[in-house]
Design a protein around this motif. Sequence first.
Motif, PDB file in Angstrom:
ATOM      1  N   LYS A   6       0.770  -0.913   0.020  1.00 34.44           N
ATOM      2  CA  LYS A   6       0.093  -0.102  -0.049  1.00 34.44           C
ATOM      3  C   LYS A   6       0.945   0.991   0.205  1.00 34.44           C
ATOM      4  O   LYS A   6       0.605   2.233  -0.664  1.00 34.44           O
ATOM      5  CB  LYS A   6      -0.865  -0.136   1.137  1.00 34.44           C
ATOM      6  CG  LYS A   6      -2.013   1.100   1.347  1.00 34.44           C
ATOM      7  CD  LYS A   6      -2.594   0.965   2.577  1.00 34.44           C
ATOM      8  CE  LYS A   6      -3.875   2.111   2.436  1.00 34.44           C
ATOM      9  NZ  LYS A   6      -4.429   2.122   3.634  1.00 34.44           N
ATOM     10  N   ILE A   7       1.865   1.156   0.833  1.00 35.01           N
ATOM     11  CA  ILE A   7       2.754   2.269   0.880  1.00 35.01           C
ATOM     12  C   ILE A   7       3.725   2.561  -0.550  1.00 35.01           C
ATOM     13  O   ILE A   7       3.756   3.622  -1.003  1.00 35.01           O
ATOM     14  CB  ILE A   7       3.717   2.432   1.945  1.00 35.01           C
ATOM     15  CG1 ILE A   7       2.937   2.426   3.399  1.00 35.01           C
ATOM     16  CG2 ILE A   7       5.199   3.175   1.920  1.00 35.01           C
ATOM     17  CD1 ILE A   7       4.013   2.186   4.630  1.00 35.01           C
ATOM     18  N   LYS A   8       3.956   1.607  -1.145  1.00 30.33           N
ATOM     19  CA  LYS A   8       4.829   1.405  -2.400  1.00 30.33           C
ATOM     20  C   LYS A   8       3.806   2.184  -3.457  1.00 30.33           C
ATOM     21  O   LYS A   8       4.468   2.930  -4.129  1.00 30.33           O
ATOM     22  CB  LYS A   8       5.158  -0.021  -2.516  1.00 30.33           C
ATOM     23  CG  LYS A   8       6.077  -0.700  -1.921  1.00 30.33           C
ATOM     24  CD  LYS A   8       6.430  -1.985  -2.510  1.00 30.33           C
ATOM     25  CE  LYS A   8       7.440  -2.695  -1.558  1.00 30.33           C
ATOM     26  NZ  LYS A   8       7.621  -4.222  -1.954  1.00 30.33           N
ATOM     27  N   MET A  24       1.334  13.243   1.151  1.00 24.82           N
ATOM     28  CA  MET A  24       1.984  12.098   1.652  1.00 24.82           C
ATOM     29  C   MET A  24       2.213  12.534   3.098  1.00 24.82           C
ATOM     30  O   MET A  24       2.855  13.631   3.615  1.00 24.82           O
ATOM     31  CB  MET A  24       3.040  11.780   1.099  1.00 24.82           C
ATOM     32  CG  MET A  24       3.222  11.505  -0.577  1.00 24.82           C
ATOM     33  SD  MET A  24       2.801   9.845  -0.766  1.00 24.82           S
ATOM     34  CE  MET A  24       4.337   9.229  -0.652  1.00 24.82           C
ATOM     35  N   ILE A  25       2.222  11.722   4.014  1.00 22.73           N
ATOM     36  CA  ILE A  25       2.315  11.934   5.417  1.00 22.73           C
ATOM     37  C   ILE A  25       3.379  10.716   6.072  1.00 22.73           C
ATOM     38  O   ILE A  25       3.132   9.638   5.913  1.00 22.73           O
ATOM     39  CB  ILE A  25       1.047  11.758   6.290  1.00 22.73           C
ATOM     40  CG1 ILE A  25       0.030  12.788   5.778  1.00 22.73           C
ATOM     41  CG2 ILE A  25       1.321  12.103   7.771  1.00 22.73           C
ATOM     42  CD1 ILE A  25      -1.237  12.732   6.687  1.00 22.73           C
ATOM     43  N   ARG A  26       4.492  11.471   6.811  1.00 23.63           N
ATOM     44  CA  ARG A  26       5.454  10.415   7.622  1.00 23.63           C
ATOM     45  C   ARG A  26       5.231  10.907   9.041  1.00 23.63           C
ATOM     46  O   ARG A  26       5.470  11.809   9.503  1.00 23.63           O
ATOM     47  CB  ARG A  26       6.694  10.789   7.015  1.00 23.63           C
ATOM     48  CG  ARG A  26       7.634   9.687   7.735  1.00 23.63           C
ATOM     49  CD  ARG A  26       8.994   9.974   6.696  1.00 23.63           C
ATOM     50  NE  ARG A  26      10.026   9.001   7.247  1.00 23.63           N
ATOM     51  CZ  ARG A  26      11.160   9.395   7.629  1.00 23.63           C
ATOM     52  NH1 ARG A  26      11.741  10.469   7.650  1.00 23.63           N
ATOM     53  NH2 ARG A  26      12.065   8.500   8.100  1.00 23.63           N
ATOM     54  N   CYS A  73       3.050   5.360  10.874  1.00 22.13           N
ATOM     55  CA  CYS A  73       1.780   5.699  10.445  1.00 22.13           C
ATOM     56  C   CYS A  73       1.797   6.316   8.994  1.00 22.13           C
ATOM     57  O   CYS A  73       2.662   6.802   8.619  1.00 22.13           O
ATOM     58  CB  CYS A  73       0.977   6.514  11.445  1.00 22.13           C
ATOM     59  SG  CYS A  73       0.817   5.977  13.019  1.00 22.13           S
ATOM     60  N   TYR A  74       0.555   6.204   8.273  1.00 16.66           N
ATOM     61  CA  TYR A  74       0.404   6.516   6.931  1.00 16.66           C
ATOM     62  C   TYR A  74       1.622   6.052   6.056  1.00 16.66           C
ATOM     63  O   TYR A  74       1.849   4.834   5.822  1.00 16.66           O
ATOM     64  CB  TYR A  74       0.318   8.075   6.820  1.00 16.66           C
ATOM     65  CG  TYR A  74      -0.969   8.520   7.952  1.00 16.66           C
ATOM     66  CD1 TYR A  74      -2.009   8.544   7.064  1.00 16.66           C
ATOM     67  CD2 TYR A  74      -0.656   9.216   8.868  1.00 16.66           C
ATOM     68  CE1 TYR A  74      -3.185   8.792   7.779  1.00 16.66           C
ATOM     69  CE2 TYR A  74      -1.658   9.655   9.857  1.00 16.66           C
ATOM     70  CZ  TYR A  74      -3.049   9.516   9.263  1.00 16.66           C
ATOM     71  OH  TYR A  74      -4.034  10.009   9.778  1.00 16.66           O
ATOM     72  N   GLU A  75       2.511   7.094   5.604  1.00 16.29           N
ATOM     73  CA  GLU A  75       3.619   6.571   4.606  1.00 16.29           C
ATOM     74  C   GLU A  75       4.712   6.298   5.272  1.00 16.29           C
ATOM     75  O   GLU A  75       5.935   6.157   4.767  1.00 16.29           O
ATOM     76  CB  GLU A  75       3.582   7.492   3.276  1.00 16.29           C
ATOM     77  CG  GLU A  75       2.521   7.469   2.209  1.00 16.29           C
ATOM     78  CD  GLU A  75       1.313   7.820   2.755  1.00 16.29           C
ATOM     79  OE1 GLU A  75       0.123   6.976   2.728  1.00 16.29           O
ATOM     80  OE2 GLU A  75       1.069   9.047   3.115  1.00 16.29           O
TER      81      GLU A  75
END
Length: 218
Positions: A6-8, A24-26, A73-75
């Motif tokens: 999913k992240i990819k 995009m969130i890191r 979390c997220y990306e």
Amino acid sequence: RMINEKIKKRFLDWWEGKEMDRPMIRLYVEKEKQPDPSDLCDLSCYTTYEDLHSNPAFRVNWVKNVARQFDTCYEAFNYVDLNYGPGSMAAYLGIQPNFMADTVWYNHLRVDALSEIPLPAFNPQAKYFLQHLGQIKQAVKNAEEQFPIAIPDILENFDILSLLRGNEETCFDMMDDEETVKKYLDAIADIYMNYYDAFYDVVKFGKDNKECVYTAFS
């Protein structure tokens, strides 16, 4: 898998300029239950600023501790980077990196003209290239396929030229000696992939062993 599909996909969509529902969130969130200090990796191998940025044992152990103390979390995903600052190609071309607490930088060559600097050429035996490549190889072993190891921020173009020549000097060269500047930029472009491919061959992973992580250092 070190990075879930999913992240990819989100990274690929972003790279291809596709419309996305959000930025995009890191994000890293501290785990509710923290590990016992005895379960954390030893970081005593960090004794200098050079260790902070490029010691394989420290860099891998630090990321292992992050993974034990924080949820991604997220990306966000955990990866290991070992950097000689933004523009490590400058080190491979013979400029000594200056390791500091918050960055790594270079003192440009003190010459009267750009033409006094040797035309950049790929040297597989260059001191800092071999040193950096060896550190990356050791980090891959230390990570034991738990985390991807990033290709360093090699940089190219005017970024590298200005690290070699100096920012102000490069600006004057662009006005006074455009042809020589272009010759040096072409030489830098010609050798970039030699460095990139060398690191890629060491750190690649994933499906068909073709995936990698590339880091931008600041």
